[in-house]
Design a protein around this motif. Structure first.
Motif, PDB file in Angstrom:
ATOM      1  N   UNK A 137       0.875  -1.155   0.000  1.00  0.00           N
ATOM      2  CA  UNK A 137       0.000   0.000   0.000  1.00  0.00           C
ATOM      3  C   UNK A 137       0.921   1.215   0.000  1.00  0.00           C
ATOM      4  N   UNK A 138       0.472   2.323  -0.568  1.00  0.00           N
ATOM      5  CA  UNK A 138       1.332   3.503  -0.659  1.00  0.00           C
ATOM      6  C   UNK A 138       0.652   4.723  -0.036  1.00  0.00           C
ATOM      7  N   UNK A 139       1.459   5.683   0.353  1.00  0.00           N
ATOM      8  CA  UNK A 139       0.993   6.978   0.847  1.00  0.00           C
ATOM      9  C   UNK A 139       1.955   8.050   0.334  1.00  0.00           C
ATOM     10  N   UNK A 140       1.390   9.187  -0.059  1.00  0.00           N
ATOM     11  CA  UNK A 140       2.204  10.332  -0.448  1.00  0.00           C
ATOM     12  C   UNK A 140       2.397  11.218   0.770  1.00  0.00           C
ATOM     13  N   UNK A 141       3.645  11.531   1.069  1.00  0.00           N
ATOM     14  CA  UNK A 141       3.969  12.420   2.177  1.00  0.00           C
ATOM     15  C   UNK A 141       4.716  13.617   1.609  1.00  0.00           C
ATOM     16  N   UNK A 142       4.160  14.805   1.842  1.00  0.00           N
ATOM     17  CA  UNK A 142       4.811  16.040   1.408  1.00  0.00           C
ATOM     18  C   UNK A 142       5.628  16.577   2.564  1.00  0.00           C
ATOM     19  N   UNK A 143       6.894  16.813   2.303  1.00  0.00           N
ATOM     20  CA  UNK A 143       7.792  17.344   3.328  1.00  0.00           C
ATOM     21  C   UNK A 143       7.975  18.824   3.070  1.00  0.00           C
ATOM     22  N   UNK A 144       7.708  19.612   4.097  1.00  0.00           N
ATOM     23  CA  UNK A 144       7.886  21.063   3.974  1.00  0.00           C
ATOM     24  C   UNK A 144       9.084  21.477   4.802  1.00  0.00           C
ATOM     25  N   UNK A 145       9.785  22.461   4.337  1.00  0.00           N
ATOM     26  CA  UNK A 145      10.905  23.002   5.104  1.00  0.00           C
ATOM     27  C   UNK A 145      10.427  24.268   5.783  1.00  0.00           C
ATOM     28  N   UNK A 146      10.732  24.428   7.014  1.00  0.00           N
ATOM     29  CA  UNK A 146      10.342  25.618   7.747  1.00  0.00           C
ATOM     30  C   UNK A 146       9.031  25.461   8.482  1.00  0.00           C
ATOM     31  N   UNK A 147       8.320  24.367   8.272  1.00  0.00           N
ATOM     32  CA  UNK A 147       7.145  24.074   9.064  1.00  0.00           C
ATOM     33  C   UNK A 147       5.905  24.895   8.769  1.00  0.00           C
TER      34      UNK A 147
END
Length: 152
Positions: free
Chosen positions: A139-149
């Protein structure tokens, strides 16, 4: 004459002998078997090394991951398999330099549940690969990583 040094040498020798005979070496050898999967730089190579080629997508796997991670260094994940005879769960992160992040093996009678934190280098698709007696599933999930929160 028994000295402290002689005692420590004999105690160390006994501890090493006990460690070799305790069965820890086969476990270490088992960990070495998964090494090629941990060295893979592409998801297809990692799946091949895991023996999970042709894995089928499954809805019997619960994969909780945040949609947006404000800190890619510690992304919390929870994975649970409801597939009978689950043997292992592997976590792959597509855009990490080495895609396979973790692998957990489950002996008989163990609940196939994992709660952990992984490092995600950049926004990426994460794969949870479950190996069972009936084959491999994912199973897959997309995780978006942001810099600076800022989370956007």
């Amino acid at each position: 004459m028994h000295t402290r040094r002689t005692f420590l040498q004999r105690a160390t020798y006994a501890a090493v002998c006990a460690w070799f005979s305790s069965g820890l070496l086969p476990r270490m050898a088992h960990a070495a078997e998964a090494r090629p999967a941990f060295e893979a730089t592409a998801v297809a190579d990692a799946l091949k090394a895991l023996g999970a080629e042709g894995a089928k997508e499954s809805t019997d796997i619960t994969f909780k991951a945040p949609d947006i991670a404000e800190n890619g260094a510690v992304v919390p994940l929870e994975i649970e398999s409801r597939i009978a005879n689950t043997r292992s769960i592997a976590i792959l992160v597509e855009k990490n330099p080495h895609v396979m992040t973790a692998q957990f093996n489950f002996p008989d009678g163990t609940e196939p549940y994992v709660s952990t934190r992984v490092k995600v280098a950049e926004s990426s698709v994460l794969h949870a690969v479950v190996k069972t007696d009936a084959g491999a599933f994912y199973i897959t999930r997309l995780v978006k990583v942001t810099l600076g929160g800022c989370g956007g």
